[in-house]
Design a protein around this motif. Structure first.
Motif, PDB file in Angstrom:
ATOM      1  N   ASN A   1       0.927  -1.625  -0.192  1.00  0.00           N
ATOM      2  CA  ASN A   1       0.005   0.228  -0.375  1.00  0.00           C
ATOM      3  C   ASN A   1       1.080   1.103  -0.278  1.00  0.00           C
ATOM      4  O   ASN A   1       1.983   1.365   0.650  1.00  0.00           O
ATOM      5  CB  ASN A   1      -0.875  -0.361   1.309  1.00  0.00           C
ATOM      6  CG  ASN A   1      -1.917   1.270   1.241  1.00  0.00           C
ATOM      7  OD1 ASN A   1      -1.521   2.418   0.429  1.00  0.00           O
ATOM      8  ND2 ASN A   1      -3.293   0.837   1.646  1.00  0.00           N
TER       9      ASN A   1
ATOM     10  N   HIS B   1       0.458   4.723   0.239  1.00  0.00           N
ATOM     11  CA  HIS B   1      -0.104   5.027   1.319  1.00  0.00           C
ATOM     12  C   HIS B   1       0.796   4.474   2.578  1.00  0.00           C
ATOM     13  O   HIS B   1       1.069   6.214   3.500  1.00  0.00           O
ATOM     14  CB  HIS B   1      -1.208   4.969   1.428  1.00  0.00           C
ATOM     15  CG  HIS B   1      -2.647   5.788   0.984  1.00  0.00           C
ATOM     16  ND1 HIS B   1      -3.570   6.851   1.556  1.00  0.00           N
ATOM     17  CD2 HIS B   1      -2.528   5.426  -0.684  1.00  0.00           C
ATOM     18  CE1 HIS B   1      -4.333   7.029  -0.218  1.00  0.00           C
ATOM     19  NE2 HIS B   1      -3.791   6.553  -0.922  1.00  0.00           N
TER      20      HIS B   1
ATOM     21  N   GLN C   1       2.348   2.075  -6.831  1.00  0.00           N
ATOM     22  CA  GLN C   1       2.379   0.897  -5.917  1.00  0.00           C
ATOM     23  C   GLN C   1       0.384   1.985  -5.957  1.00  0.00           C
ATOM     24  O   GLN C   1      -0.891   1.652  -6.439  1.00  0.00           O
ATOM     25  CB  GLN C   1       2.043   0.739  -4.572  1.00  0.00           C
ATOM     26  CG  GLN C   1       1.106  -0.542  -3.939  1.00  0.00           C
ATOM     27  CD  GLN C   1       0.074   0.009  -3.854  1.00  0.00           C
ATOM     28  OE1 GLN C   1      -0.460   0.862  -3.087  1.00  0.00           O
ATOM     29  NE2 GLN C   1      -1.338  -0.736  -3.654  1.00  0.00           N
ATOM     30  N   SER C   2       0.502   3.153  -6.229  1.00  0.00           N
ATOM     31  CA  SER C   2      -0.946   4.200  -5.878  1.00  0.00           C
ATOM     32  C   SER C   2      -0.178   4.969  -5.922  1.00  0.00           C
ATOM     33  O   SER C   2       0.922   6.175  -5.220  1.00  0.00           O
ATOM     34  CB  SER C   2      -0.942   3.857  -4.447  1.00  0.00           C
ATOM     35  OG  SER C   2      -1.937   4.974  -3.723  1.00  0.00           O
TER      36      SER C   2
ATOM     37  N   HIS D   1      -1.500   8.107  -5.461  1.00  0.00           N
ATOM     38  CA  HIS D   1      -2.222   9.503  -4.305  1.00  0.00           C
ATOM     39  C   HIS D   1      -0.412   9.872  -2.505  1.00  0.00           C
ATOM     40  O   HIS D   1      -0.611  10.180  -2.042  1.00  0.00           O
ATOM     41  CB  HIS D   1      -3.096   8.898  -2.735  1.00  0.00           C
ATOM     42  CG  HIS D   1      -4.054   9.007  -3.992  1.00  0.00           C
ATOM     43  ND1 HIS D   1      -5.184   9.894  -3.914  1.00  0.00           N
ATOM     44  CD2 HIS D   1      -4.621   8.022  -4.479  1.00  0.00           C
ATOM     45  CE1 HIS D   1      -5.976   9.545  -4.389  1.00  0.00           C
ATOM     46  NE2 HIS D   1      -6.268   8.237  -5.651  1.00  0.00           N
TER      47      HIS D   1
ATOM     48  N   CYS E   1       5.048   5.993 -13.616  1.00  0.00           N
ATOM     49  CA  CYS E   1       4.224   5.601 -12.685  1.00  0.00           C
ATOM     50  C   CYS E   1       3.086   6.768 -13.342  1.00  0.00           C
ATOM     51  O   CYS E   1       1.752   7.088 -12.344  1.00  0.00           O
ATOM     52  CB  CYS E   1       4.778   6.267 -10.975  1.00  0.00           C
ATOM     53  SG  CYS E   1       5.806   4.929 -10.474  1.00  0.00           S
TER      54      CYS E   1
ATOM     55  N   LEU F   1      -0.426   5.667 -13.403  1.00  0.00           N
ATOM     56  CA  LEU F   1      -1.256   5.301 -11.634  1.00  0.00           C
ATOM     57  C   LEU F   1      -1.902   7.212 -11.008  1.00  0.00           C
ATOM     58  O   LEU F   1      -1.989   7.066 -10.102  1.00  0.00           O
ATOM     59  CB  LEU F   1      -0.218   5.092 -10.847  1.00  0.00           C
ATOM     60  CG  LEU F   1      -0.558   3.600 -11.062  1.00  0.00           C
ATOM     61  CD1 LEU F   1       0.856   2.928  -9.971  1.00  0.00           C
ATOM     62  CD2 LEU F   1      -1.202   2.611 -10.723  1.00  0.00           C
TER      63      LEU F   1
ATOM     64  N   ALA G   1      -4.804   8.713  -9.593  1.00  0.00           N
ATOM     65  CA  ALA G   1      -5.058   9.465  -8.133  1.00  0.00           C
ATOM     66  C   ALA G   1      -5.925  10.910  -8.747  1.00  0.00           C
ATOM     67  O   ALA G   1      -7.057  11.069  -7.889  1.00  0.00           O
ATOM     68  CB  ALA G   1      -3.763   9.473  -8.064  1.00  0.00           C
TER      69      ALA G   1
END
Length: 231
Positions: A129, A131, A153-154, A156, A179, A182, A186
């Motif tokens: 994750n 985050h 992965q994220s 954000h 990335c 992604l 986001a």
């Protein structure tokens, strides 16, 4: 005249050492056997319990077992969040925390600062994750490898990047190339939430836009400034 020296009785084996009285040794042996039996019983209970409820087992276990590395390790391997019920001494144990984070990245929130500063532990967390990057100390939030893994992965996760990286053109281009999709996904959600509050792009958004423009100028990739967003 009495001798004031303390005489230490010799043991029967003739080694000259002072051994515990036979009855004390028997009590200690009996206690060790009892402890081993108790551990085996709780281990068996843990194995028969669904993984999702492993944290309940650790929460209800005797205090001695909540500080027993083998037992805690077995629990967090089944349910990472069981770490929250472990003895505080376990929260800074590298092996225990790493196992917990690999099972559930949210377990990083329970770890001691020393483990949050461990790059191997944080890599395991952000790969699950992105985050989780928010729990990393400054020197790791400026670690390029860790940040790229988190953003991969994220998207954000980019909001937790150390500001010092925003002036690193090579790093920003790596993020855009690796990335970009992604980050764009986001931003679609973030933009909706922020539109009413402010239409001013954040500092790191402007930086990414600048990196994309420089990338377009060098024609190194098809990802251009038109793909940038207001987050």
């Amino acid at each position: 005249m009495r001798c004031s020296a303390v005489c230490v009785p010799r043991c029967l084996c003739g080694c000259g050492r002072k051994h515990a009285p036979p009855e004390d040794a028997e009590v200690m042996q009996s206690q060790e056997e009892s402890d081993q039996t108790e551990l085996a019983q709780w281990m068996e209970l843990l194995k028969r319990t669904p993984c999702i409820d492993a944290d309940v087992i650790l929460r209800n276990a005797p205090e001695r077992l909540r500080a027993h590395k083998g037992f805690v390790l077995a629990a967090v391997e089944r349910c990472g969040l069981a770490l929250s019920f472990a003895d505080t001494s376990m929260l800074s144990d590298h092996d225990v925390v790493l196992a917990a984070v690999r099972q559930d990245c949210n377990a990083i929130a329970c770890a001691a600062d020393a483990c949050c500063s461990d790059k191997q532990v944080m890599l395991a967390a952000v790969r699950s994750n992105g985050h989780a990057l928010r729990f990393a100390p400054g020197h790791l939030r400026s670690d390029k490898e860790l940040v790229v893994e988190a953003v991969r992965q994220s998207g954000h996760a980019f909001q937790f990047v150390e500001k010092s990286l925003l002036s690193d053109t090579d790093f920003l281009l790596t993020v855009v190339q690796t990335c970009g999709n992604l980050l764009q996904q986001a931003s679609d959600k973030i933009r909706v939430n922020r539109r009413r509050a402010s239409k001013t792009p954040s500092v790191w958004t402007a930086t990414i836009q600048g990196a994309a423009l420089r990338q377009q100028a060098t024609n190194t990739d098809s990802w251009t400034a038109t793909n940038c967003w207001d987050i």
